[in-house]
Write a protein that holds these residues in place. Sequence first.
Motif, PDB file in Angstrom:
ATOM      1  N   ILE A  90       0.863  -1.180   0.000  1.00  0.00           N
ATOM      2  CA  ILE A  90       0.000   0.000   0.000  1.00  0.00           C
ATOM      3  C   ILE A  90       0.900   1.231   0.000  1.00  0.00           C
ATOM      4  CG2 ILE A  90      -1.698   1.348   1.288  1.00  0.00           C
ATOM      5  CD1 ILE A  90      -2.715  -1.275   2.474  1.00  0.00           C
ATOM      6  N   LYS A  91       0.623   2.168  -0.904  1.00  0.00           N
ATOM      7  CA  LYS A  91       1.362   3.446  -0.944  1.00  0.00           C
ATOM      8  C   LYS A  91       0.358   4.582  -0.885  1.00  0.00           C
ATOM      9  CE  LYS A  91       5.202   4.074  -2.856  1.00  0.00           C
ATOM     10  NZ  LYS A  91       6.386   4.315  -3.667  1.00  0.00           N
ATOM     11  N   GLN A  92       0.761   5.665  -0.233  1.00  0.00           N
ATOM     12  CA  GLN A  92      -0.088   6.842  -0.092  1.00  0.00           C
ATOM     13  C   GLN A  92       0.691   8.070  -0.528  1.00  0.00           C
ATOM     14  OE1 GLN A  92      -2.732   5.604   3.684  1.00  0.00           O
ATOM     15  NE2 GLN A  92      -0.737   6.349   4.203  1.00  0.00           N
ATOM     16  N   THR A  93       0.034   8.964  -1.244  1.00  0.00           N
ATOM     17  CA  THR A  93       0.656  10.224  -1.632  1.00  0.00           C
ATOM     18  C   THR A  93      -0.327  11.361  -1.376  1.00  0.00           C
ATOM     19  OG1 THR A  93      -0.104   9.964  -3.916  1.00  0.00           O
ATOM     20  CG2 THR A  93       2.119   9.199  -3.428  1.00  0.00           C
ATOM     21  N   GLY A  94       0.212  12.552  -1.175  1.00  0.00           N
ATOM     22  CA  GLY A  94      -0.624  13.727  -1.047  1.00  0.00           C
ATOM     23  C   GLY A  94      -1.012  14.096   0.370  1.00  0.00           C
ATOM     24  N   PHE A  95      -0.741  13.222   1.346  1.00  0.00           N
ATOM     25  CA  PHE A  95      -1.025  13.549   2.736  1.00  0.00           C
ATOM     26  C   PHE A  95      -0.003  12.860   3.617  1.00  0.00           C
ATOM     27  CE2 PHE A  95      -3.669  10.027   1.466  1.00  0.00           C
ATOM     28  CZ  PHE A  95      -3.595   9.129   2.505  1.00  0.00           C
ATOM     29  N   ALA A  96      -0.023  13.137   4.896  1.00  0.00           N
ATOM     30  CA  ALA A  96       0.984  12.591   5.819  1.00  0.00           C
ATOM     31  C   ALA A  96       1.032  11.080   5.696  1.00  0.00           C
ATOM     32  CB  ALA A  96       0.665  13.002   7.248  1.00  0.00           C
ATOM     33  N   LYS A  97       2.202  10.564   5.367  1.00  0.00           N
ATOM     34  CA  LYS A  97       2.376   9.127   5.160  1.00  0.00           C
ATOM     35  C   LYS A  97       3.089   8.524   6.360  1.00  0.00           C
ATOM     36  CE  LYS A  97       4.670  10.098   1.510  1.00  0.00           C
ATOM     37  NZ  LYS A  97       4.676  11.300   0.751  1.00  0.00           N
ATOM     38  N   LEU A  98       2.681   7.314   6.706  1.00  0.00           N
ATOM     39  CA  LEU A  98       3.396   6.609   7.762  1.00  0.00           C
ATOM     40  C   LEU A  98       4.750   6.122   7.266  1.00  0.00           C
ATOM     41  CD1 LEU A  98       0.524   4.463   9.289  1.00  0.00           C
ATOM     42  CD2 LEU A  98       1.570   6.513  10.250  1.00  0.00           C
ATOM     43  N   ASN A  99       4.831   5.735   6.019  1.00  0.00           N
ATOM     44  CA  ASN A  99       6.040   5.178   5.454  1.00  0.00           C
ATOM     45  C   ASN A  99       6.168   5.660   4.014  1.00  0.00           C
ATOM     46  OD1 ASN A  99       8.092   3.615   4.400  1.00  0.00           O
ATOM     47  ND2 ASN A  99       7.375   1.713   5.289  1.00  0.00           N
ATOM     48  N   PRO A 100       7.166   6.482   3.692  1.00  0.00           N
ATOM     49  CA  PRO A 100       7.279   7.002   2.328  1.00  0.00           C
ATOM     50  C   PRO A 100       7.519   5.908   1.288  1.00  0.00           C
ATOM     51  CG  PRO A 100       9.218   7.582   3.617  1.00  0.00           C
ATOM     52  CD  PRO A 100       8.233   6.974   4.567  1.00  0.00           C
ATOM     53  N   ASN A 101       8.011   4.746   1.698  1.00  0.00           N
ATOM     54  CA  ASN A 101       8.233   3.642   0.769  1.00  0.00           C
ATOM     55  C   ASN A 101       7.020   2.731   0.641  1.00  0.00           C
ATOM     56  OD1 ASN A 101      10.928   4.417   0.275  1.00  0.00           O
ATOM     57  ND2 ASN A 101      11.497   3.531   2.238  1.00  0.00           N
ATOM     58  N   GLY A 102       5.971   2.994   1.402  1.00  0.00           N
ATOM     59  CA  GLY A 102       4.785   2.151   1.374  1.00  0.00           C
ATOM     60  C   GLY A 102       4.839   1.110   2.478  1.00  0.00           C
ATOM     61  N   ASN A 103       3.732   0.458   2.687  1.00  0.00           N
ATOM     62  CA  ASN A 103       3.619  -0.616   3.676  1.00  0.00           C
ATOM     63  C   ASN A 103       3.593  -1.939   2.929  1.00  0.00           C
ATOM     64  OD1 ASN A 103       3.353   1.426   5.570  1.00  0.00           O
ATOM     65  ND2 ASN A 103       1.133   1.400   5.475  1.00  0.00           N
ATOM     66  N   ASP A 104       4.436  -2.884   3.360  1.00  0.00           N
ATOM     67  CA  ASP A 104       4.570  -4.176   2.689  1.00  0.00           C
ATOM     68  C   ASP A 104       4.166  -5.302   3.625  1.00  0.00           C
ATOM     69  OD1 ASP A 104       6.158  -3.473   0.149  1.00  0.00           O
ATOM     70  OD2 ASP A 104       7.310  -2.506   1.738  1.00  0.00           O
ATOM     71  N   LYS A 105       3.623  -6.387   3.038  1.00  0.00           N
ATOM     72  CA  LYS A 105       3.295  -7.566   3.840  1.00  0.00           C
ATOM     73  C   LYS A 105       3.504  -8.819   3.001  1.00  0.00           C
ATOM     74  CE  LYS A 105      -0.172  -9.384   6.980  1.00  0.00           C
ATOM     75  NZ  LYS A 105      -1.473  -9.106   7.613  1.00  0.00           N
ATOM     76  N   PHE A 106       4.275  -9.756   3.549  1.00  0.00           N
ATOM     77  CA  PHE A 106       4.493 -11.078   2.964  1.00  0.00           C
ATOM     78  C   PHE A 106       3.793 -12.096   3.854  1.00  0.00           C
ATOM     79  CE2 PHE A 106       8.182  -8.600   1.716  1.00  0.00           C
ATOM     80  CZ  PHE A 106       8.347  -8.938   0.389  1.00  0.00           C
ATOM     81  N   THR A 107       3.119 -13.059   3.271  1.00  0.00           N
ATOM     82  CA  THR A 107       2.414 -14.074   4.049  1.00  0.00           C
ATOM     83  C   THR A 107       2.588 -15.440   3.394  1.00  0.00           C
ATOM     84  OG1 THR A 107       0.718 -12.468   4.664  1.00  0.00           O
ATOM     85  CG2 THR A 107       0.169 -14.765   4.984  1.00  0.00           C
ATOM     86  N   VAL A 108       2.800 -16.468   4.222  1.00  0.00           N
ATOM     87  CA  VAL A 108       2.744 -17.863   3.784  1.00  0.00           C
ATOM     88  C   VAL A 108       1.888 -18.614   4.797  1.00  0.00           C
ATOM     89  CG1 VAL A 108       4.949 -17.883   2.575  1.00  0.00           C
ATOM     90  CG2 VAL A 108       4.874 -18.503   4.982  1.00  0.00           C
ATOM     91  N   GLY A 109       1.168 -19.604   4.321  1.00  0.00           N
ATOM     92  CA  GLY A 109       0.311 -20.323   5.260  1.00  0.00           C
ATOM     93  C   GLY A 109      -0.275 -21.576   4.663  1.00  0.00           C
ATOM     94  N   VAL A 110      -1.094 -22.216   5.479  1.00  0.00           N
ATOM     95  CA  VAL A 110      -1.783 -23.432   5.075  1.00  0.00           C
ATOM     96  C   VAL A 110      -3.209 -23.375   5.612  1.00  0.00           C
ATOM     97  CG1 VAL A 110      -0.995 -24.771   7.089  1.00  0.00           C
ATOM     98  CG2 VAL A 110      -1.652 -25.964   4.983  1.00  0.00           C
ATOM     99  N   ASN A 111      -4.127 -23.880   4.808  1.00  0.00           N
ATOM    100  CA  ASN A 111      -5.539 -23.994   5.175  1.00  0.00           C
ATOM    101  C   ASN A 111      -5.892 -25.478   5.106  1.00  0.00           C
ATOM    102  OD1 ASN A 111      -8.169 -22.481   5.589  1.00  0.00           O
ATOM    103  ND2 ASN A 111      -8.685 -23.777   3.855  1.00  0.00           N
TER     104      ASN A 111
END
Length: 145
Positions: A90-111
């Motif tokens: 997720i990336k945000q522009t134009g207003f106060a950003k928590l992280n200028p590089n965006g927020n990243d998430k990697f997930t692995v799992g099993v169902n």
Amino acid sequence: AKTLAETRQKGVSLNYVNGGLTTMLSYEKNHVDSDITYVAGGYTFGAMTLLGSYSETRKVASANDKRTSMMVAATYVIGVDTLRGGYGKIKQTGFAKLNPNGNDKFTVGVNHALSTRTNVYADLYREDLANVGTTGVALGVTHTF
């Protein structure tokens, strides 16, 4: 003041399914006047499914705000178990950003399917928010009524 009809969400979606291919394109104007465009697709071949999506939201808090999100993922079915993995940003522009590089998430799992309506799952994830990394585990049960 806006009337009830002027503050209602409005949207349209086009969907296409053919064999293992599924696609979607949608547009929405939500109750706070944000414009949201979303495109997604998936392709299943054998036991594997590949998925991807991209969305763009304009006018989040003001006219110049923009938030984009993207996701790529895959699942692989082995008997009653489904292995899964994915990456999202997720990336945000134009207003106060928590992280200028965006927020990243990697997930692995099993169902694991206990029945046709009940599953248990375990996921391991790594998330980077506001330049702080978090590693976690998600465990749960889902049941469809």
